[in-house]
Design a protein around this motif. Structure first.
Motif, short mmCIF file in Angstrom:
data_model
loop_
_atom_site.label_atom_id
_atom_site.label_comp_id
_atom_site.label_asym_id
_atom_site.label_seq_id
_atom_site.Cartn_x
_atom_site.Cartn_y
_atom_site.Cartn_z
N GLN A 49 54.30 43.33 64.18
CA GLN A 49 54.83 44.29 65.15
C GLN A 49 54.62 45.72 64.67
OE1 GLN A 49 58.81 43.58 66.53
NE2 GLN A 49 58.90 45.51 67.63
N SER A 50 54.83 45.96 63.38
CA SER A 50 54.66 47.32 62.87
C SER A 50 53.19 47.76 62.91
CB SER A 50 55.20 47.44 61.45
OG SER A 50 54.36 46.79 60.52
N GLN A 51 52.27 46.83 62.74
CA GLN A 51 50.84 47.17 62.72
C GLN A 51 50.24 47.29 64.13
OE1 GLN A 51 49.12 47.97 59.80
NE2 GLN A 51 51.24 47.93 59.14
N THR A 52 50.72 46.45 65.05
CA THR A 52 50.11 46.40 66.39
C THR A 52 50.95 47.06 67.46
OG1 THR A 52 51.12 44.28 66.96
CG2 THR A 52 48.96 44.21 65.84
N GLY A 53 52.25 47.21 67.20
CA GLY A 53 53.14 47.72 68.24
C GLY A 53 53.53 46.65 69.24
N ILE A 54 53.18 45.40 68.95
CA ILE A 54 53.45 44.28 69.86
C ILE A 54 54.50 43.39 69.21
CG2 ILE A 54 52.47 42.26 71.00
CD1 ILE A 54 49.70 43.67 70.70
N SER A 55 55.59 43.16 69.92
CA SER A 55 56.60 42.24 69.42
C SER A 55 56.24 40.83 69.87
CB SER A 55 57.99 42.60 69.95
OG SER A 55 58.07 42.32 71.33
N GLN A 56 56.81 39.84 69.20
CA GLN A 56 56.53 38.45 69.58
C GLN A 56 57.02 38.19 71.00
OE1 GLN A 56 58.03 35.50 66.94
NE2 GLN A 56 57.05 33.85 68.04
N GLN A 57 58.17 38.73 71.36
CA GLN A 57 58.68 38.53 72.72
C GLN A 57 57.73 39.14 73.74
OE1 GLN A 57 60.57 39.77 70.14
NE2 GLN A 57 61.66 37.85 69.80
N MET A 58 57.20 40.30 73.43
CA MET A 58 56.25 40.98 74.32
C MET A 58 54.98 40.15 74.46
SD MET A 58 55.00 44.65 73.34
CE MET A 58 54.48 45.90 74.35
N THR A 138 45.85 39.56 70.21
CA THR A 138 46.01 40.57 69.16
C THR A 138 47.17 40.21 68.24
OG1 THR A 138 45.09 42.31 70.55
CG2 THR A 138 46.48 43.03 68.71
N PHE A 139 48.31 39.85 68.84
CA PHE A 139 49.48 39.47 68.05
C PHE A 139 49.15 38.25 67.18
CE2 PHE A 139 53.30 37.10 67.15
CZ PHE A 139 54.19 38.08 66.75
N ASN A 140 48.57 37.21 67.80
CA ASN A 140 48.28 35.99 67.06
C ASN A 140 47.28 36.20 65.94
OD1 ASN A 140 50.09 34.54 68.60
ND2 ASN A 140 48.53 33.65 69.92
N GLN A 141 46.28 37.04 66.17
CA GLN A 141 45.29 37.30 65.13
C GLN A 141 45.94 38.01 63.94
OE1 GLN A 141 41.94 39.63 66.38
NE2 GLN A 141 40.83 39.30 64.48
N ALA A 142 46.76 39.02 64.22
CA ALA A 142 47.41 39.75 63.12
C ALA A 142 48.40 38.85 62.38
CB ALA A 142 48.12 40.99 63.67
N TYR A 143 49.18 38.07 63.13
CA TYR A 143 50.15 37.17 62.51
C TYR A 143 49.42 36.14 61.64
CZ TYR A 143 53.67 33.51 62.03
OH TYR A 143 54.53 32.56 61.53
N GLY A 144 48.36 35.55 62.18
CA GLY A 144 47.58 34.56 61.43
C GLY A 144 46.98 35.15 60.16
N SER A 145 46.50 36.38 60.24
CA SER A 145 45.93 37.04 59.06
C SER A 145 47.00 37.25 57.99
CB SER A 145 45.32 38.38 59.44
OG SER A 145 44.22 38.20 60.29
N CYS A 146 48.17 37.65 58.43
CA CYS A 146 49.27 37.86 57.48
C CYS A 146 49.65 36.55 56.80
CB CYS A 146 50.47 38.47 58.20
SG CYS A 146 51.90 38.76 57.13
N MET A 147 49.80 35.51 57.59
CA MET A 147 50.20 34.21 57.03
C MET A 147 49.10 33.64 56.12
SD MET A 147 53.32 33.51 57.84
CE MET A 147 53.61 31.74 57.77
N THR A 148 47.84 33.84 56.48
CA THR A 148 46.73 33.39 55.62
C THR A 148 46.81 34.12 54.27
OG1 THR A 148 45.33 32.90 57.51
CG2 THR A 148 44.22 33.26 55.42
N GLY A 149 47.08 35.40 54.32
CA GLY A 149 47.21 36.19 53.10
C GLY A 149 48.37 35.76 52.22
N ARG A 150 49.34 35.09 52.81
CA ARG A 150 50.49 34.58 52.05
C ARG A 150 50.31 33.11 51.64
NH1 ARG A 150 55.28 37.19 51.62
NH2 ARG A 150 55.15 39.34 52.22
N GLY A 151 49.10 32.59 51.85
CA GLY A 151 48.80 31.25 51.34
C GLY A 151 49.02 30.11 52.31
N TYR A 152 48.87 30.36 53.61
CA TYR A 152 49.03 29.30 54.60
C TYR A 152 47.70 29.04 55.30
CZ TYR A 152 53.99 30.12 53.96
OH TYR A 152 55.24 30.23 53.42
#
Length: 155
Positions: A49-58, A138-152
């Protein structure tokens, strides 16, 4: 994660209207605990959300659709005016009755204007759906990148 928790989580994810229904699923690739995974997921949602301005609810909101009759934008009025002008000319030339021609032309113009209004409404609805899909991607790509970076592993 034990099999019962995984089954419940899978059920929640697959429910219509569930807030995570379209979010990528993250699988622990480095033996992360359930608590660590929940913490990482929350971190990544906030980071996204901080990087894209998109919340999960949005990201998971359905696209706003225009409903009801297509009256918009004055297409019918403009169509009637154009039709009346053309009808008056044609009626005046063809059978010396510009008034009748204008009436027929105005009616045809209203119909044509209504068709344009419906086409515009369909185009606006398609654009809204496309925008929503882009927002979700956009949200899913950023979220997936973050989770990949955390070892998922993301699916």
């Amino acid at each position: 994660m034990n099999p019962i928790r995984m089954a419940v989580l899978g059920l929640l994810i697959s429910l219509p209207g569930a807030s995570y229904a379209q979010q990528p699923v993250a699988y622990p690739a480095k033996g992360q605990s359930t608590e660590t995974q929940a913490s990482d997921a929350a971190y990544c949602r906030n980071w996204t959300q901080s990087q894209t301005g998109i919340s999960q609810q949005m990201a998971n909101q359905p696209a706003a659709q225009q409903t009801g009759p297509a009256v918009g934008g004055g297409q019918r009025v403009r169509g009637a005016a154009r039709g009346a002008a053309a009808g008056a000319v044609i009626g005046g030339v063809a059978n010396n009755d510009a008034g009748h021609g204008a009436g027929v032309g105005a009616t045809a113009g209203v119909v044509a204007g209504g068709m344009r209004a419906r086409q515009e409404k369909r185009a606006n609805n398609a654009a809204a759906v496309n925008q929503q899909q882009n927002t979700l991607a956009t949200f899913n790509q950023a979220y997936g990148s973050c989770m990949t970076g955390r070892g998922y592993t993301i699916r």
